[in-house]
Motif scaffolding. Structure first.
Motif, mmCIF file in Angstrom:
data_model
loop_
_atom_site.group_PDB
_atom_site.id
_atom_site.type_symbol
_atom_site.label_atom_id
_atom_site.label_comp_id
_atom_site.label_asym_id
_atom_site.label_seq_id
_atom_site.Cartn_x
_atom_site.Cartn_y
_atom_site.Cartn_z
ATOM 1 N N ARG A 229 0.850 -1.209 0.000
ATOM 2 C CA ARG A 229 0.000 0.000 0.000
ATOM 3 C C ARG A 229 0.871 1.239 0.000
ATOM 4 N N THR B 259 1.578 5.178 0.681
ATOM 5 C CA THR B 259 1.089 6.138 1.670
ATOM 6 C C THR B 259 1.020 7.549 1.103
ATOM 7 N N SER B 260 1.705 7.772 -0.010
ATOM 8 C CA SER B 260 1.689 9.100 -0.628
ATOM 9 C C SER B 260 2.058 8.926 -2.099
ATOM 10 N N ASP C 220 5.621 8.060 -2.299
ATOM 11 C CA ASP C 220 5.833 6.671 -1.888
ATOM 12 C C ASP C 220 5.467 5.715 -3.025
ATOM 13 N N ASP D 182 -5.177 4.657 -0.449
ATOM 14 C CA ASP D 182 -4.926 5.568 0.675
ATOM 15 C C ASP D 182 -4.576 6.973 0.188
#
Ligand SMILES: Cc1cc2nc3c(=O)[nH]c(=O)nc-3n(C[C@H](O)[C@H](O)[C@H](O)COP(=O)(O)OP(=O)(O)OC[C@H]3O[C@@H](n4cnc5c(N)ncnc54)[C@H](O)[C@@H]3O)c2cc1C
Lengths: 805, 299
Positions: free
Chosen positions: B11, B13-14, B17, B57
């Protein structure tokens, strides 16, 4: 309001009542009530085959042929076997060594369980893997290396018998062509004579394309063979658990008493779960070989490309009439595509199912049908997809060709039909193809439908719209079905007579359990059958448990398809309840110390004639039957009975359907604006369940008429292998269904009921197509084939309607 | 149940990322947004990947519709449903509500994103036609920075876009010019089905004269980019049925459909014509009614 006779008014009034009916009633017998099984389904507490988890259970996945026609040169399974989670990899050669590579179909043909010599349709089973989990089983399929030597496929049914067509069934000794069978019905010469004298003859090619039942739950099973006891338990998606058990016993050589077939909740069948598929046999073999329970659940693509399809009839229809519109005769030749193996599910003496009812609801002088069935490189099947054994095709043919006649005679399609209906006093009516229609009042049903639809107003509106260049169509169809197979003198499946057992046991406290051989796939049997018993014996519906789907817990019978549950098992349930009631009456006579003849039955209790104060309830009697104290001379303890019901004839439900469509002249999109369905299924046990069946069937009809088709490219690739390609309708394509009814009981059924499970699927496609064709009248269109997708409607508007295959 | 081949899952996160994960994991890694294109392809084993990088996310960072004076910015993670239900967006570009009502079904719209739609670049996908009509540009980010490409450059053909391996689409920008409105129309065999053909049109007018008009088509050929000839034809002319008909003919000639289960070549060409006329007409009617948009009600 037009002049209607009294009965029609009553029926129409009853229709209104239904709209405001209270579904929360709990009648002591027949009547509207909510389904007993729904709380389970609505709360997600149904228990389906795929929900089953057993200790040590393994998973099976099937490798399928990527091509339609090829010889198998070699199969290398070594890499798959080396997969750490794989327990077994089995090929056709392995099965052949055990004599299990081929199995019988329901039509006395054979079908490969796993291909040995060649593959004959895309999606055919070639090998299987058993692994610790479903993912690994699927992954390992990709490690199997099969070399195919591709052969020219036979895809176009019209070319299957061409001299240069590749012979598909090389497994059948001496087979030199792709001919499957010929069949005929009616009187050829008499029909020819009538055609020769007719004023008008209309000919039309009509195709009913290949479609698929596409149940929400795909097919699958869990096979669990216990080596020590030699007991095989098979949880399976079966519409006919008893028939399946017997076939497994005959094929595998396992003793029948050591086989238990359990069909738990079934997520829709529509005929798709009548046949025995190779996957079931593979799972059984895997469990026998490995000694562990084995689960096989096919995925959506497997279901669409390999399991029983329906229809696929290319029909030439001909109708002969006087110029005044008296229909004299109907004649048809059918080219039937049976795929690679003849897996048609129908009583064995009826290779074309009940297509013989193509004479429809009309009083004819003659009729004749000849049929040629062929093999092609497509999936086998020919299942009773909500069609009562090919009645869908028959009704579509006659209702389309009658509309073609109306077109040529420039006659209103309602008037033409009314002129030719079999009249009420002609029943029982023997058709020119030998079917004995039990009862009917066709004109009455038609009148109710016309009234509900406001037919005359609709025609006026259509005229106004046409003047403005708008395309509105009104389609009328009238159908008669033959359901409830059937009398054992005529009907069997693989030698098993089509009679149904039923067993009723009343417990000491007056609660009861009814065991039936038919199998619900969502039809609401737990409610309907409890109501049938409640009506006869006066025990509340809530107190009657209906058990089905387990061969160890139910009496023998042939299962549910072809709308046979209520006509056959429903009759058995009523009769077994009467048998219990007869015994209860004798016990009551002892309890009340009067003779049996002095008792009269008030639903739920016996009372002394002329003395209402002296009575005993069925619950009192049940306790007495099991309790202390003497019973009348010769009467054993307990309150139960078992019977096996052999129907004397089929039942013949009928209905009048009217559909209104609007077509966008610019895009050719069809919108079904209204649909009026008036059904007569004789005595109505639970009107709400009947309406549910009708709603479902009408929706199905929209699917077939407007969007559904299992199609193939020229290489024989199935291009309908997902629900993005094989479209089934949604709520947005369906109008508010307007349902009505008349009641003409069946004279030979114990409670006068007829089947209704498939009526709407049978009756709606012609109504919709007739409406579309009617809308296109300004373009000079007399016929267009299903599925009437926007593109195909547009083709018709351009003057070149094309058959879909 | 259809099951995909084995893959690993991470996953992000930004945005940064996600980009560094793409760089680290290489060719075999793919982003998953709504998953309504990618996951079906994985289940049907039509795609080969070893790593899935989930960017859901990033909805906080990339899920937005910002309506400015001369530009609308839509974050790549904005869901179909958010586009459908944005009154601000409908007020400037009614074409979005038109289109979103007929893209897939509520289940798909709840998850599917504009970024995923454009990056999937399915020839039948609708939002590319919408963005083409609106003269959109796409913001693509990589570890070396951001670049902005026009729709014409972004969409390279079926399943092919300007987004490189370690890049991510972050935003779609749509110029807002006065006197404009837009519309979308789609013919489908059934609700929730992909288009047989669809067309989107955007028109700008000053003093009763068309200053610019753009049409984007979907499902009628490998290249759904705009049809410059239509813009040229309509510029400087007052709207008329005759003009729509000429534009329709241009659309019909410009596309390159193929025959399949959804329809024949002839029918799809006919629809390109018919739907071009319809959407141009609706867009002009909306301008004349003083409505840039009506929140999609005027379909
Ligand atoms: C039943 C059904 C019907 C549909 N009908 C239609 C329809 O009628 N019209 C229509 O237009 N669409 C339709 N779709 C597609 C739907 O709109 C998808 O959701 C959409 O195409 C993809 O969006 P997603 O967010 O789900 O993308 P995903 O499936 O998550 O990703 C698709 C691709 O884009 C890449 N990707 C995603 N986001 C980014 C990003 N920010 N930067 C770089 N690459 C990215 C992924 O790596 C992947 O390759 C339908 C889908 C389904 C399942």
């Amino acid at each position: 309001m037009t002049a209607l006779d009294k009965s029609v008014q009553e029926a129409a009034v009853e229709h209104e009542d239904l709209e405001h009916a209270d579904n929360d009633k709990t009648p002591l017998g027949h009547g509207r009530m909510l389904r007993k099984e729904d709380p389970r389904f609505i709360r997600g507490m149904g228990r389906y085959v795929d929900d089953l988890q057993l200790n040590g259970m393994l998973h099976l996945a099937i490798l399928r042929s990527p091509v339609a026609h090829a010889n198998i040169v070699s199969i290398d399974v070594s890499a798959a076997q080396a997969h750490p989670k794989v327990k077994a990899v089995i090929t056709g050669a392995d099965l052949a060594a055990q004599g299990l590579a081929w199995m019988p179909t329901l039509s006395n043909d054979v079908q490969a369980v796993l291909a040995t010599d060649r593959v004959r349709f895309q999606g055919q089973e070639v090998a299987f893997v058993v692994a610790e989990d479903r993912y690994s089983a699927r992954d390992a399929l990709e490690l199997i290396d099969v070399e195919y030597d591709v052969l020219p496929p036979v895809v176009d049914v019209r070319k299957a018998l061409a001299p240069d067509a590749e012979v598909i069934r090389t497994d059948l000794e001496g087979k030199k062509d792709n001919h499957c069978f010929d069949w005929e019905t009616g009187d050829k010469d008499a029909t020819e004579a009538v055609f020769a004298k007719a004023d008008v003859v209309v000919k039309q090619d009509i195709v009913y394309p290949r479609v698929h039942p596409a149940p929400m739950e795909t097919c699958g099973c869990v096979a669990d063979y216990e080596r020590v006891s030699g007991q095989l338990t098979l949880w399976t998606t079966s519409q006919a658990p008893h028939a399946h058990r017997t076939v497994y016993a005959l094929v595998s050589g396992l003793p029948e008493h050591k086989i238990r077939v359990i069909a738990p909740d079934i997520g829709g069948g529509f005929g798709n779960k009548v046949p025995i598929y190779p996957g079931y046999v593979c799972a059984i073999v895997a469990s026998l070989v490995i000694g562990k329970p084995v689960k096989w659940m096919e995925d959506r693509t497997e279901n669409l490309v390999s399991t029983g399809f329906a229809r696929d009839y290319v029909m030439q229809g001909e109708i002969a009439a006087t110029k005044e519109g008296k229909i004299l005769a109907i004649r048809t030749h059918v080219l039937a595509d049976h795929g690679a193996f003849n897996g048609t599910a129908a009583p064995i003496k009826y290779p074309a199912g009940f297509f013989g009812v193509f004479t429809g609801s009309y009083d004819l002088e003659a009729a004749y049908c000849s049929m040629t069935a062929v093999y092609t490189n497509k999936a086998p099947g020919g299942v009773a997809y909500a069609c009562s054994f090919r009645i869908t095709e028959a009704v579509y043919l006659v209702e389309r060709i009658v509309d073609c006649l109306a077109y040529e005679l420039e006659m209103d399609p309602v008037e033409l039909r009314k002129k030719n209906f079999i009249q009420p006093d002609q029943f029982p009516y023997t058709t020119k193809t030998g079917w004995v229609y039990d009862s009917g009042d066709y004109e009455r049903a038609m009148d109710v439908a016309l009234e509900m639809a406001g037919y005359d107003d609709l025609r006026r509106e259509q005229e106004e719209k046409r003047a403005k260049g708008e395309l509105m169509g009104i389609g009328v169809a009238f159908f008669t079905e033959a359901v409830g197979a059937g009398p054992r003198k005529d009907m069997d499946i693989l030698g098993l007579g089509m009679a149904d057992g039923s067993e009723l046991r009343v417990h000491p406290t007056g609660k009861a359990v009814l065991r039936v051989s038919c199998m619900s796939q969502g039809q609401g049997h737990e409610t309907t059958f409890a109501q049938i018993v409640a009506e006869e014996i006066g025990i509340p519906v809530a107190d009657i448990q209906v058990v089905n789907g387990d061969t160890d817990q139910t009496p023998f019978g042939l299962g549910t398809y072809g709308s046979r549950s209520t006509p056959v098992s429903g009759a058995a349930a009523a009769l077994v309840a009467r048998k219990v009631r007869d015994k209860a009456q004798i016990i009551a006579s002892g309890m009340l110390e009067v003779s049996v003849a002095d008792l009269e039955w008030q639903k739920g209790s016996f009372q002394v004639k002329g003395d209402p104060g002296r009575s005993v309830t069925i619950q009192d009697i049940a306790m007495r039957a099991h309790g202390a104290g003497d019973l009348p001379e010769g009467i054993e303890g307990g309150l139960e009975a078992q019977i096996c019901y052999n129907p004397s004839n089929l039942t013949y439900p009928f209905g009048a359907y009217i559909c209104v469509v609007d077509i966008d002249p610019g895009t050719a999109e069809v919108k079904v604006r209204r649909f009026v369905a008036v059904d007569d299924c004789g005595t109505r046990i639970n009107p709400m369940i009947i309406e549910g069946q009708v709603h479902g069937g009408l929706t199905d009809g929209i699917g077939m008429a407007l969007m559904e088709m299992i199609s193939f490219d020229e290489d024989g690739n199935c291009i309908a292998g997902s629900l993005m390609d094989y479209l089934i309708p949604t709520a947005l394509e369906t109008p508010h269904w307007e349902t009505g009814h008349t009641v003409t009981p069946s004279p030979h059924h114990p409670i006068g009921a007829k089947g209704v499970g498939e009526s709407a699927t049978v009756g709606s496609p012609p109504a919709i197509v007739n409406a579309v064709v009617d809308a296109l009248k300004p373009y000079g269109i007399r016929h267009a084939d299903m599925p009437l997708t926007p593109s195909r409607v547009w083709d018709a508007m351009q003057g070149h309607p094309t058959p879909p295959i | 149940m259809q099951v995909p081949a084995p893959f690993d899952y991470e996953r992000a996160t930004s945005v940064d990322d996600a980009i560094s994960k793409l760089e680290r994991l290489g060719e075999e890694a793919r982003l998953v947004a709504g998953g309504h294109s990618l996951i079906p392809m994985m289940k049907l084993r039509l795609t080969d990947l070893e790593y899935l990088i989930d960017i859901n996310d990033l909805h906080d960072e990339l899920g937005y519709v910002r309506v400015g004076v001369d530009e609308v910015r839509i974050g790549a993670m904005t869901r179909h449903r958010e586009l459908l239900e944005s009154p601000e967006l409908a007020a400037v570009f009614p074409i979005f509500a038109d289109a979103e009502q007929v893209i897939a079904d509520p289940v798909v719209r709840n998850r599917g994103t504009i970024g995923g739609s454009l990056c999937q670049a399915d020839p039948s996908e609708d939002l590319t036609a919408v963005c083409t009509a609106l003269d959109a540009s796409c913001v693509i980010r990589s570890s070396s920075g951001e670049r902005v490409v026009s729709m014409e450059d972004f969409h390279r053909g079926p399943y092919e876009t300007a987004v490189g391996q370690a890049e991510i689409l972050t935003e779609v920008r749509l110029p807002v010019r006065p006197g404009g409105s837009s519309a979308y129309a789609k013919v489908e065999r059934r609700a929730g089905d992909w288009a047989v053909t669809s067309a989107g049109a955007a028109v700008w007018m000053t003093d009763g004269v068309i200053t610019n008009a753009r049409v984007g088509l979907a499902a009628v050929g490998p290249n759904t980019a705009g049809i410059p000839a239509i813009s040229e034809l309509m510029q400087g002319k007052p709207p008329s049925e005759e003009l729509y008909a000429q534009a329709g003919e241009l659309a019909s000639a410009a596309c390159n459909p193929s025959t399949d289960n959804r329809g024949t070549v002839e029918y799809k060409r006919h629809l390109a014509d018919e739907l071009t006329r319809r959407t141009l007409r609706t867009a002009v009617q909306r301008i004349e009614a003083g409505l840039a948009g009506d929140e999609g009600g005027n379909r």
